[in-house]
Write a protein that holds these residues in place. Sequence first.
Motif, PDB file in Angstrom:
ATOM      1  N   THR A 121       0.830  -1.205   0.000  1.00  0.00           N
ATOM      2  CA  THR A 121       0.000   0.000   0.000  1.00  0.00           C
ATOM      3  C   THR A 121       0.863   1.252   0.000  1.00  0.00           C
ATOM      4  N   GLU A 122       1.935   1.228   0.735  1.00  0.00           N
ATOM      5  CA  GLU A 122       2.852   2.373   0.731  1.00  0.00           C
ATOM      6  C   GLU A 122       3.466   2.562  -0.656  1.00  0.00           C
ATOM      7  N   SER A 129      12.270   2.038  -8.275  1.00  0.00           N
ATOM      8  CA  SER A 129      11.581   3.309  -8.461  1.00  0.00           C
ATOM      9  C   SER A 129      12.412   4.485  -7.952  1.00  0.00           C
ATOM     10  N   LEU A 130      13.348   4.213  -7.050  1.00  0.00           N
ATOM     11  CA  LEU A 130      14.255   5.250  -6.544  1.00  0.00           C
ATOM     12  C   LEU A 130      15.528   5.362  -7.378  1.00  0.00           C
ATOM     13  N   GLY A 131      15.649   4.492  -8.388  1.00  0.00           N
ATOM     14  CA  GLY A 131      16.874   4.486  -9.181  1.00  0.00           C
ATOM     15  C   GLY A 131      18.020   3.797  -8.492  1.00  0.00           C
ATOM     16  N   GLN A 178       4.881   6.125  -1.160  1.00  0.00           N
ATOM     17  CA  GLN A 178       5.676   6.284   0.060  1.00  0.00           C
ATOM     18  C   GLN A 178       6.798   5.238   0.050  1.00  0.00           C
ATOM     19  N   ILE A 179       7.772   5.458  -0.835  1.00  0.00           N
ATOM     20  CA  ILE A 179       8.731   4.401  -1.156  1.00  0.00           C
ATOM     21  C   ILE A 179       9.651   4.077   0.018  1.00  0.00           C
ATOM     22  N   GLU A 235      11.029  -0.049   4.212  1.00  0.00           N
ATOM     23  CA  GLU A 235      11.118  -0.423   5.626  1.00  0.00           C
ATOM     24  C   GLU A 235      10.143  -1.551   5.955  1.00  0.00           C
ATOM     25  N   SER A 236       8.902  -1.451   5.462  1.00  0.00           N
ATOM     26  CA  SER A 236       7.897  -2.481   5.758  1.00  0.00           C
ATOM     27  C   SER A 236       8.248  -3.804   5.099  1.00  0.00           C
TER      28      SER A 236
END
Length: 628
Positions: A106-107, A143-145, A112-113, A118-119
């Motif tokens: 969901t994050e 997605s953050l590269g 909310q990457i 973390e999850s």
Amino acid sequence: MAKKTKRKKNKVTAKKQPLAQNTTVSDQLSSRLIHAGQLSLAGQHQEVLNLCMEELNENPMSGHAHNTLGVTFLHMEKPEDALRHFAEAVALDQTVSQFHFNKALTEQYLGQIANCIESAQKALTLNPDYIEAWNTLGLAYNSLGEYEPAKNAFKNAIRIDADHGEAWVNLCGVLQELEAGQEAISAGKRGVELRPDLPESYYNLARAYDSVERWEESIIEYQKCISAFPDYARAYINVSRSLSSIGEHVLAENLGRNAIQMLPDNPLAYTNTGLGIFGQGRYREALEMYRKVLEIDPESVAAHNNIAHTALAIEEFSYGWEEYEYGFLTGHRGPLRSSGIPFWEGEAVGGKTIHVVGEQGIGEQLMFSTMIPDLVADGANVVFECEKRLAPLYQRSCPDITVVPLALIKEPQSPVLDEMDIDFRCAVGSLGRKYRTSVGDFHPREGFLKADEALVRKCRERYQTDNNDLIIGISWRSGSKRHGTQKNIDIEFWEPILRLPRCRFVSLQYGEVSEDVAKAKEHFGVDIVVDPEISALASLEQCAAQISAVDLVISISNATVHMAGALGKEAWMMLSLVPCWHWFVDRPDSLWYKSVSKHRQAGDRDWIPVIESVASRLQTKLASKPEL
């Protein structure tokens, strides 16, 4: 230089993971929650919500009830409500990996990457073999590269289950970002094998082929994707570009227009359609496509770069040169070494020292250097840093400038530069902004480089015949994979030229030529001279001497023509319908070199009239040459 803008990539397309329902042993769940789970699978969302609320009224500490509520709210497309319940489930029971996993999903959905990572990591701490959690973690890093940890996450999923198709598909995508093209192809093939039901499988494999310039194979995979999934718009977008790369411009335009209809706000759809239109020689229509890209994405450096090449090709220099500066951001013009020396923006240069930096390939450096005399005429002290193999030629030929060999970014620059008091620096191609703002500003140069005379004499002695034959240097192939298919003229097409009498043909072609030379001998009975003492790729001194030793150069558009023009050697160039921008449109002469003239295709891929035109011109030249 243009303002630096973040370059946008065509990101990996990855499969999202299914939500984890309550899988705790059934005797640990109330009959109400078991029934709620069954109703959830059936899509009866309101009934599920009612049952879960009843459960929470009786058992407020039920993390499983909150988990089921979260799953249901996500199915109802209410992710904020879902996240609230997953967070509550985790707060009530930290030991259930499913709760952490659903919270991570969901994050990820909400962007909310950092929280997603973390999850997912908490889920994996509880269950290191949680395949879907590894896959989700990989997607989050991607997605953050952060491609290396993304790759490791996908590989962990595969380690647990070698037949996990989504992980192979995603690994294929991330390996492309890491420029591991061959590994990406292997992963992509495995992904297609395991998940032929996913469009991303074919799409990512096709992009992997693209990354190593295997265009034909990429087109096959895109076409498979389109055939199986006709609504998958991204395949239309990317196959359009691949088709342009092999010269299939009409089909590229058609499929690109399909993509625009499907995704009217996607800038890549317009970009790749524009490339197809450009490839057909419809320059102004292509410009409109690229400008549409900028309406959607004003920061698209690719659009600016494409506008530059198109505008310059049609001699619209007023804005073409400014747009050309975006080539540094696309990588087309290469990186420049970091320095505290300011870039020259056209200030007065009398008495100033300007460090002019060579860029791109040998041909571009030769061509753009024709503008350096304008800088000298304005009173500048010029130091030209050019490709190492060119430096001796310029040092011999241009005593009015300082010439140093170009150092790679990772190498220390020439100590000569360290000792000089430099006022400005400028990439050599950027001189056009100041000195080539209209056709009238061009002054085609006569030979400005001088080959080593001793080497020229030796070459000439090897090539001369007793019959006073015309010595003709020929080149028929480009080293560019992307543009070579449109530039190259297979040796079989050269028959009308090669069969002419009183000619001695010398190969100026760089690279391996033995097969082509054998074909010329077999089919036409012509011996093309391949000089074993010349290695044009290794030594541009040898290349220059060989070109200077022939009477005439006949070539396709490649570095050979640029070298001939720089040496003042007569060169006849055979051009495709839509050549590189610097040869411009419908112009028989060259604006860069006085000794270069052009024979251009009238129709796409039709080389026969071009060859016949050159052969006819050569016959006329031979008629005026006396025999011994």
